[in-house]
Scaffold this active site. Structure first.
Site, short mmCIF file in Angstrom:
data_model
loop_
_atom_site.label_atom_id
_atom_site.label_comp_id
_atom_site.label_asym_id
_atom_site.label_seq_id
_atom_site.Cartn_x
_atom_site.Cartn_y
_atom_site.Cartn_z
N LYS A 30 -13.40 -11.30 42.25
CA LYS A 30 -13.70 -12.60 42.88
C LYS A 30 -15.19 -12.91 42.80
O LYS A 30 -15.59 -14.01 42.44
CB LYS A 30 -13.26 -12.59 44.36
N ARG A 72 -8.39 -14.51 54.48
CA ARG A 72 -7.87 -13.18 54.18
C ARG A 72 -6.64 -12.85 55.03
O ARG A 72 -6.06 -11.77 54.88
CB ARG A 72 -8.95 -12.16 54.49
N ARG A 90 -18.03 1.02 41.45
CA ARG A 90 -18.90 -0.15 41.65
C ARG A 90 -20.24 0.25 42.29
O ARG A 90 -20.29 1.06 43.21
CB ARG A 90 -18.20 -1.17 42.55
N ARG A 93 -21.91 0.56 47.83
CA ARG A 93 -21.65 -0.06 49.13
C ARG A 93 -21.00 0.98 50.04
O ARG A 93 -20.18 1.77 49.58
CB ARG A 93 -20.68 -1.24 48.95
N ARG A 119 -9.12 -0.36 52.99
CA ARG A 119 -9.27 -1.75 52.56
C ARG A 119 -8.06 -2.21 51.75
O ARG A 119 -7.60 -3.34 51.89
CB ARG A 119 -10.56 -1.92 51.74
P1 AMP Z 1 -15.80 -8.35 50.57
O1 AMP Z 1 -17.22 -8.33 50.18
O2 AMP Z 1 -15.15 -9.67 50.39
O3 AMP Z 1 -15.01 -7.22 49.93
O4 AMP Z 1 -15.75 -8.07 52.15
C1 AMP Z 1 -16.28 -6.88 52.71
C2 AMP Z 1 -15.76 -6.70 54.12
O5 AMP Z 1 -16.18 -7.80 54.94
C3 AMP Z 1 -14.25 -6.66 54.27
O6 AMP Z 1 -13.71 -5.38 54.01
C4 AMP Z 1 -14.10 -7.06 55.75
O7 AMP Z 1 -14.44 -5.99 56.60
C5 AMP Z 1 -15.19 -8.12 55.89
N1 AMP Z 1 -14.66 -9.47 55.57
C6 AMP Z 1 -15.04 -10.26 54.54
N2 AMP Z 1 -14.34 -11.42 54.55
C7 AMP Z 1 -13.50 -11.35 55.60
C8 AMP Z 1 -12.50 -12.20 56.13
N3 AMP Z 1 -12.22 -13.39 55.57
N4 AMP Z 1 -11.82 -11.78 57.23
C9 AMP Z 1 -12.09 -10.62 57.82
N5 AMP Z 1 -13.00 -9.74 57.37
C10 AMP Z 1 -13.71 -10.09 56.27
#
Ligand code: AMP
Length: 211
Positions: free
Chosen positions: A13, A86, A125, A158, A169
């Site tokens: 994404k 999400r 990553r 990360r 996750r």
């Molecule tokens: P990402 O960078 O999109 O993989 O997001 C990293 C982390 O941020 C996720 O594992 C969640 O803990 C939190 N997060 C990001 N977007 C959301 C969302 N829409 N709802 C809830 N938690 C989120």
């Protein structure tokens, strides 16, 4: 056109959003990036979000929705929602927000990538701490180990890309995010794209969809 880009962690994404920003002048709204910036800035929001993120859990809907509402209220020209919604509750809240703000979403693009591939992408990553450029230890390493090609910043893993957190996750994705496919199929906005291909091939298909 405004887009929703969704899929499992590691589906690409962020990578596709970067290309859409570069080539279509779109604005990315990445809730993950917004949380990471809040953590870096040690804000109250960041402190709250970090508790969940470090464990690979979702940040509570009320926190995420409030944050997205603030960004949408800025009146962006054409945006990509990356990593939001999400959960079905977030998708429903988004519908309400969009209605209230008179904004429409053109397509909800789902990036499909098999689980085994996601695991490899996520464990390998690495990201630049300063500018966020994404690398992979095997398929796209920085020219100098640990140093970003773009800005010279430190390239790190990360916290939530460690194997045990990745497992949570991916489970969280299956339980909460995967049902969004049905939600967007019903709305007629759903498009599925095979994300298990070269970045440019995936981009070409997305480009066609939005044209
Ligand atoms: P990402 O960078 O999109 O993989 O997001 C990293 C982390 O941020 C996720 O594992 C969640 O803990 C939190 N997060 C990001 N977007 C959301 C969302 N829409 N709802 C809830 N938690 C989120």
């Amino acid at each position: 056109m405004n887009l929703i880009l969704f899929g499992a962690p590691g589906a690409g994404k962020g990578t596709q959003s970067s290309l859409l920003i570069e080539r279509h002048g779109m604005t990315q709204i990445s809730t993950g990036d917004l949380f990471r910036a809040a953590i870096k800035g040690q804000t109250d929001l960041g402190k709250k979000a970090q508790e969940y993120m470090d464990k690979g859990q979702l940040v509570p809907d009320s926190i995420v929705i409030g944050m997205v509402e603030e960004v949408l209220a800025k009146g962006l020209k054409s945006f990509i929602l990356d990593g939001f919604p999400r959960t079905v509750a977030q998708a429903e809240a988004l519908e309400e927000l969009l209605k209230k703000m008179n904004i429409s979403i053109g397509k909800a693009i789902f990036l499909e990538v098999p689980m085994g591939i996601l695991m490899d992408r996520l464990t390998g990553r690495r990201v630049c701490k300063s500018c966020g450029t994404v690398y992979h230890v095997a398929s796209k390493p920085p020219k100098m180990e640990g140093k970003c090609d773009v800005c010279g910043g430190e390239v790190v893993q990360r916290n939530d890309d460690k194997a045990d957190v990745i497992e949570t996750r991916l489970k969280t994705y299956h339980e909460f995010t995967s049902p969004l496919k049905e939600f967007y199929k019903k709305s007629g906005k759903y498009v599925e794209v095979d994300g298990n291909r070269d970045t440019e091939e995936v981009y070409k298909e997305i480009d066609k969809i939005i044209k």
